[in-house]
Structures are given as structure tokens and as C-alpha cells.
Design a protein around this motif. Structure first.
Motif, mmCIF file in Angstrom:
data_model
loop_
_atom_site.group_PDB
_atom_site.id
_atom_site.type_symbol
_atom_site.label_atom_id
_atom_site.label_comp_id
_atom_site.label_asym_id
_atom_site.label_seq_id
_atom_site.Cartn_x
_atom_site.Cartn_y
_atom_site.Cartn_z
ATOM 1 N N ASN A 183 0.815 -1.227 0.000
ATOM 2 C CA ASN A 183 0.000 0.000 0.000
ATOM 3 C C ASN A 183 0.842 1.268 0.000
ATOM 4 O O ASN A 183 0.310 2.373 -0.025
ATOM 5 C CB ASN A 183 -0.946 0.001 1.213
ATOM 6 C CG ASN A 183 -1.903 -1.175 1.122
ATOM 7 O OD1 ASN A 183 -2.472 -1.417 0.062
ATOM 8 N ND2 ASN A 183 -2.027 -1.936 2.194
ATOM 9 N N ASP A 184 2.152 1.118 0.014
ATOM 10 C CA ASP A 184 3.055 2.264 0.017
ATOM 11 C C ASP A 184 3.652 2.397 -1.392
ATOM 12 O O ASP A 184 4.368 1.504 -1.859
ATOM 13 C CB ASP A 184 4.148 1.992 1.074
ATOM 14 C CG ASP A 184 5.179 3.109 1.138
ATOM 15 O OD1 ASP A 184 5.490 3.702 0.090
ATOM 16 O OD2 ASP A 184 5.702 3.367 2.238
ATOM 17 N N ALA A 185 3.348 3.531 -2.058
ATOM 18 C CA ALA A 185 3.747 3.704 -3.465
ATOM 19 C C ALA A 185 5.260 3.598 -3.651
ATOM 20 O O ALA A 185 5.745 3.019 -4.621
ATOM 21 C CB ALA A 185 3.243 5.049 -3.983
ATOM 22 N N ARG A 186 6.019 4.164 -2.715
ATOM 23 C CA ARG A 186 7.486 4.121 -2.839
ATOM 24 C C ARG A 186 7.995 2.679 -2.717
ATOM 25 O O ARG A 186 8.887 2.255 -3.449
ATOM 26 C CB ARG A 186 8.091 5.019 -1.750
ATOM 27 C CG ARG A 186 9.593 5.019 -1.688
ATOM 28 C CD ARG A 186 10.230 5.707 -2.895
ATOM 29 N NE ARG A 186 11.679 5.545 -2.887
ATOM 30 C CZ ARG A 186 12.418 5.196 -3.926
ATOM 31 N NH1 ARG A 186 11.863 4.964 -5.098
ATOM 32 N NH2 ARG A 186 13.722 5.086 -3.819
ATOM 33 N N GLN A 187 7.391 1.918 -1.811
ATOM 34 C CA GLN A 187 7.819 0.527 -1.647
ATOM 35 C C GLN A 187 7.454 -0.303 -2.875
ATOM 36 O O GLN A 187 8.194 -1.187 -3.293
ATOM 37 C CB GLN A 187 7.196 -0.073 -0.384
ATOM 38 C CG GLN A 187 7.728 0.570 0.878
ATOM 39 C CD GLN A 187 7.440 -0.246 2.118
ATOM 40 O OE1 GLN A 187 7.392 -1.465 2.079
ATOM 41 N NE2 GLN A 187 7.245 0.426 3.233
ATOM 42 N N ARG A 188 6.305 0.021 -3.469
ATOM 43 C CA ARG A 188 5.921 -0.686 -4.701
ATOM 44 C C ARG A 188 6.948 -0.404 -5.794
ATOM 45 O O ARG A 188 7.339 -1.283 -6.540
ATOM 46 C CB ARG A 188 4.534 -0.233 -5.179
ATOM 47 C CG ARG A 188 3.383 -0.776 -4.391
ATOM 48 C CD ARG A 188 2.094 -0.684 -5.177
ATOM 49 N NE ARG A 188 1.697 0.664 -5.519
ATOM 50 C CZ ARG A 188 1.015 1.489 -4.717
ATOM 51 N NH1 ARG A 188 0.662 1.092 -3.514
ATOM 52 N NH2 ARG A 188 0.681 2.708 -5.115
ATOM 53 N N GLU A 189 7.377 0.856 -5.848
ATOM 54 C CA GLU A 189 8.346 1.235 -6.885
ATOM 55 C C GLU A 189 9.676 0.499 -6.673
ATOM 56 O O GLU A 189 10.245 -0.056 -7.617
ATOM 57 C CB GLU A 189 8.574 2.746 -6.859
ATOM 58 C CG GLU A 189 9.528 3.197 -7.939
ATOM 59 C CD GLU A 189 9.665 4.712 -7.985
ATOM 60 O OE1 GLU A 189 10.378 5.265 -7.128
ATOM 61 O OE2 GLU A 189 9.057 5.326 -8.868
ATOM 62 N N ARG A 203 13.546 -3.628 -8.163
ATOM 63 C CA ARG A 203 14.340 -4.798 -7.730
ATOM 64 C C ARG A 203 14.045 -5.989 -8.635
ATOM 65 O O ARG A 203 14.956 -6.712 -9.042
ATOM 66 C CB ARG A 203 14.017 -5.147 -6.279
ATOM 67 C CG ARG A 203 14.716 -4.219 -5.315
ATOM 68 C CD ARG A 203 14.582 -4.676 -3.869
ATOM 69 N NE ARG A 203 15.522 -3.935 -3.037
ATOM 70 C CZ ARG A 203 15.268 -3.498 -1.822
ATOM 71 N NH1 ARG A 203 14.102 -3.731 -1.259
ATOM 72 N NH2 ARG A 203 16.188 -2.853 -1.138
ATOM 73 N N LEU A 204 12.784 -6.213 -8.922
ATOM 74 C CA LEU A 204 12.449 -7.377 -9.749
ATOM 75 C C LEU A 204 13.029 -7.236 -11.159
ATOM 76 O O LEU A 204 13.659 -8.158 -11.674
ATOM 77 C CB LEU A 204 10.930 -7.571 -9.788
ATOM 78 C CG LEU A 204 10.416 -8.325 -8.556
ATOM 79 C CD1 LEU A 204 8.954 -8.018 -8.277
ATOM 80 C CD2 LEU A 204 10.617 -9.829 -8.734
#
Ligand code: CMC
Length: 439
Positions: free
Chosen positions: A162-168, A173-174
Motif C-alpha cells: 500500500n506504500d507507493a514508494r515501496q511498490r516502486e 528490484r524485480l
């Protein structure tokens, strides 16, 4: 049941249950292009009936702005841009940005994205040990699936979806680490040392470096081969709601972490009807052996009882031609030319099979054309990439599409857990009998 579409300002479809006076009016939705779609969400509530579409041939599972395919016209667009233009003028990193962010980057955005990806190419050193747990003859897709799934155990700092920065960060990373893991899966299978990523190389060059270089010798990129690898990555980067992408979305809809979702996508891609087809094409061509055997093989394919398929032919959506196959065929000739391969029996056989199939009524009437996998295997083989790595390469490219689709899913306020219904055709309710009373 009958249904009618009305052409009013807000088009609808009315569904009437035959023999009753019960009916409901359903909205017809329109995208920016493509067929109209009946919104059936209130069908069950209003009429108590489900819809049945095994294989989802006529069902839109989501709304998406990423990729568009017109299968009848042989069109593939990433964010509106034709695949032919991207394959010719762009490169994989720019395409990855486009898929993830929705627009082509300006120079500063592109540079920042390139840096952002290259900063993440190394994997946690502890992850190396995972490889030792596999047999040397393990299929690299099995290794890729396991190790990518395990990334969640290493990157706790970006698991809050739910955290946009963490999603980015997870997306970066992937995209950055999957090539490293893929190349190491290969190195492990041939007993060579793992090559650490080189951030001075382009994405495609670095991948070729990690696959082909050895510490004992200098390695020099071949620009034609790097370009071909880049193009293969671009062509495979996304393909709307295919089986593996739908798997990623379904896993993502549960709130699972992105590494687990991509591992699920890798597992789905492995099948020979999907990403495993490029490996299967080469196996098929090798088994056929020589052009004289092609007519007998085509007869076998056409025999209803044989279950033999012409691998690399046919597509659920493309019913005219696969635009990726055409680019792949041209790239194939370019690569063989660069490598000085004048006589490649597998390519000759592939072209002869294509010629025969495209004039045969069985294939014409079923609209079966070469797909992206028909020629990609031959290019990869010429580049020295072993057959069992072909699907892994597809996974490296598709990771970008998967993370873009996963991000879009999480950011879609209307998204709910994916949970299809069924037609139940098993036993109706009955009472348990103890074992001594069963016949
Ligand atoms: N060889 C022979 N016959 C075929 C083939 C083929 N490759 N593909 C479809 N058919 C026949 C099929 O038997 C059926 O015949 P009939 O109407 O007499 O029963 C008819 O064509 C319609 O096929 P379908 O199975 O309903 O088509 P589908 O949309 O369910 O399957 C497909 C699409 C890609 C799974 C299938 O064409 C196939 O298995 N192709 C070979 C595998 C392959 O190359 N896959 C890569 C796809 S592109 C990359 C990717 O998306 O991963």
C-alpha cells in the motif's frame, strides 16, 4: 435467455430469462479502442445466474491502460505505441519505463530510471546459497521460480504493497535482479562461476555478459547480438492479460507480496502452451530432423487423434498474424548473418514448415499463423543460448510487464480479490455412510 443491445447514449444490454418475466439491463462499457464489453456484475444479483467462459475467451478480467492487441489486424501496442516502432527505435529500459509509468521518459527521467535499475542488479549475497540446494540438472525455470519467490525473505523493507514508494522499489528490484538470478541458474547448471552484474553495460549486454563471460577471460559485447537480445526483450515485455499475467494479477489480488506474485507468473509461463513454446519449437524441429519428414509431421498434426501440435503456431488472440513473429523472423536473419551462419538446417526447416502450413487448409481455416516463439528459439540457439534457457529469457523480459500489471492492479480502486465461480456438476447433497455399509 435472450439479450438485446440498445444504441442509446449510454448503451446497455438487456438480458431476459426465457419463459419468465425476469430481465435486467446491463451497461455496455467502452475502452479507448477495442470491442464493447457487457458489465455483468449485477447479473447474479438480479437474475441469479452466472456466465460461463472457460479459458476466458470472451471475458475481460480487468480494465488496463498498458497493452492493447487487435488480434484480427495483427496489432500490438504498448501504451499506444506500435511494437514495430518500439522494436526499431527504442530499447528495453525505455520500454520498461513506458510500461511501468505510462509515458515515454524525457532524457532526465530515462537516465534516472536506468540508474535506478542498475543500482539494484546485485542480489543479497546469502541468496547465492539457494542455488547449492538445487541439483545441477534442475531446469533453470524451477530455479528461477524458487529463487524469485525467496526474494521476499530478503527485502522486507519493500513489502508494504500500500506504500507507493515501496511498490516502486519492489518493481525496480524485480526488473533488475531477475536477469542476475536467471543467468546464475544457467551458470549453476553448467558448473561455471557466477558472474556478478556489470552496471557499466546496457541491460541486454549485462545479461549476455552474466550468461557468457567467465572470470578467466576478457569479454567483449557484440553490438549486433546485444541489439538482438534487446529486441527479444522488448518483444516479450508485455502481452496484456495472457495466462502468466492473469496469474500475477490473481495472486496480486489477494494482497500477496510482489515477489510471490512474480514467482507465480514464472510458474504459469513455464507451460508449453505459453512461454515454454520456444523451447518446444526447437525440440520439435530437432525431432523432425530433416525437411523430407515435414509432410508426415504435418499429417500427424492434422490427425485429430494424435494430440501433436505445430509448436510456435496459433494464438488465442492473433487470428491474422503475430506482429512479433515478423520482427523476430527479420532479427533471426540478421543474427545468423552476423554470426556468419549461412546454412542453419533448423531455420531452413522452420521456413519450409511455415510455407507448408500457410498454404494448408487446416491452418488457414483455423487462422493459425507463426507466433513469436516460432523464430525466437532459432535466434537464441544461434547466440549460443541453450534450449532449456529459452523460457527463462522470456521470463526475464516479461517481468517488466508483470510488475507493470501488478502495480496497475494494486493502484486500481475497484480491484477486489479474484474469485471466479463455476458450474458445479458433481454429486448433489447426500448422506455419509460408514465404510461397512458401502458396496
Ligand atoms: N497446431 C495444430 N493445431 C492447432 C494449433 C497448433 N499449434 N493451435 C491450435 N490448433 C487447432 C486446435 O486443435 C483447434 O482445432 P479444432 O477446431 O479442430 O478443435 C483449433 O486450432 C483452435 O485452437 P484452440 O486450441 O481452441 O486455440 P486456443 O486459443 O485455445 O490455443 C494456443 C492457443 C497458443 C494455446 C495454441 O494455438 C497452441 O497450443 N499453440 C502451440 C503452442 C504455442 O506455440 N504457444 C505459444 C503462444 S505465443 C507465446 C505465448 O503467449 O506464450
Amino acid at each position: 435467455m435472450s439479450s438485446t443491445a440498445s444504441g442509446a447514449a449510454k448503451p446497455t444490454v438487456t438480458v431476459t430469462l426465457d419463459g419468465t418475466n425476469r430481465s435486467t439491463t446491463l451497461p455496455l462499457l467502452s475502452g479507448s479502442i477495442g470491442p464493447q464489453t457487457v458489465d455483468i456484475r449485477k447479473l447474479y444479483g438480479d437474475l441469479g445466474i452466472f456466465t460461463f467462459d472457460p479459458g476466458y475467451g470472451a471475458t475481460a478480467s480487468c480494465e488496463s491502460k498498458i497493452t492493447y492487441i487487435d488480434g484480427d489486424a495483427g496489432v500490438l501496442l504498448y501504451r499506444g505505441y506500435p511494437i514495430e516502432q518500439l522494436a526499431e527505435k527504442s530499447d528495453f529500459i525505455e520500454v520498461a519505463y513506458l510500461l511501468l509509468e505510462g509515458e515515454l521518459p524525457n532524457a532526465a527521467q530515462l537516465e534516472a530510471f536506468r540508474k535506478g535499475i542498475t543500482n539494484h542488479t546485485m542480489v543479497h549475497e546469502q541468496l547465492r546459497r539457494f542455488f547449492d540446494g538445487f541439483r545441477r540438472d534442475a531446469h533453470p525455470m524451477a530455479i528461477l521460480c524458487g529463487v524469485v519467490g525467496a526474494l521476499a525473505a530478503f527485502y522486507h523493507d519493500n513489502l508494504d504493497i500500500n506504500d507507493a514508494r515501496q511498490r516502486e522499489i519492489a518493481a525496480y528490484r524485480l526488473i533488475a535482479k531477475v536477469p542476475t538470478i536467471a543467468a546464475w541458474a544457467y551458470k549453476y547448471s553448467i558448473g561455471q562461476p557466477f558472474m556478478y552484474p556489470r552496471n557499466d553495460l546496457s541491460y541486454a549486454e549485462n545479461f549476455l555478459y552474466m550468461l557468457n563471460a567467465v572470470p578467466a577471460e576478457p569479454w567483449k559485447a557484440n553490438p549486433i547480438l546485444s541489439r538482438a537480445m534487446d529486441r527479444i526483450l522488448v518483444l516479450h515485455a508485455d502481452h496484456e492479460q495472457n495466462a502468466s499475467t492473469s496469474t500475477v494479477r490473481l495472486a496480486g489480488s489477494t494482497g500477496a507480496n510482489p515477489f510471490a506474485c512474480i514467482a507465480a507468473g514464472i510458474a504459469a509461463l513455464w507451460g508449453p502452451a505459453h512461454g515454454g513454446a520456444n523451447e518446444a519449437v526447437l525440440k520439435m524441429l530437432t525431432e523432425i530432423g530433416k525437411p523430407e519428414n515435414i509432410p508426415a509431421f504435418i499429417r500427424e498434426v492434422k490427425d485429430k487423434n494424435s494430440h501433436t501440435k505445430l509448436m510456435g503456431f496459433g494464438h488465442r488472440v492473433y487470428k491474422n498474424f503475430d506482429p512479433r513473429a515478423k520482427i523476430m523472423k527479420d532479427t533471426c536473419h540478421e543474427v545468423l548473418g552476423e554470426l556468419g551462419i549461412k546454412d542453419e538446417p533448423l531455420l531452413d526447416m522452420a521456413m519450409e514448415m511455415e510455407r507448408i502450413a500457410l498454404t494448408d487448409d487446416y491452418f488457414i481455416s483455423r487462422k493459425l499463423y507463426p507466433n513469436v516463439d516460432f523464430y525466437s528459439g532459432i535466434i537464441l540457439k544461434a547466440m549460443g543460448i541453450p534450449t532449456h534457457m529459452f523460457t527463462v529469457l522470456f521470463a526475464v523480459a516479461r517481468t517488466t510487464g508483470w510488475v507493470s500489471q501488478w502495480k496497475e492492479l494494486i493502484e486500481d480502486p475497484s480491484q477486489r480479490i479474484g474469485r471466479p465461480r463455476q458450474i458445479y456438476s458433481g454429486a448433489v447433497q447426500r448422506d455419509y455412510t460408514s465404510v461397512d455399509r458401502r458396496g
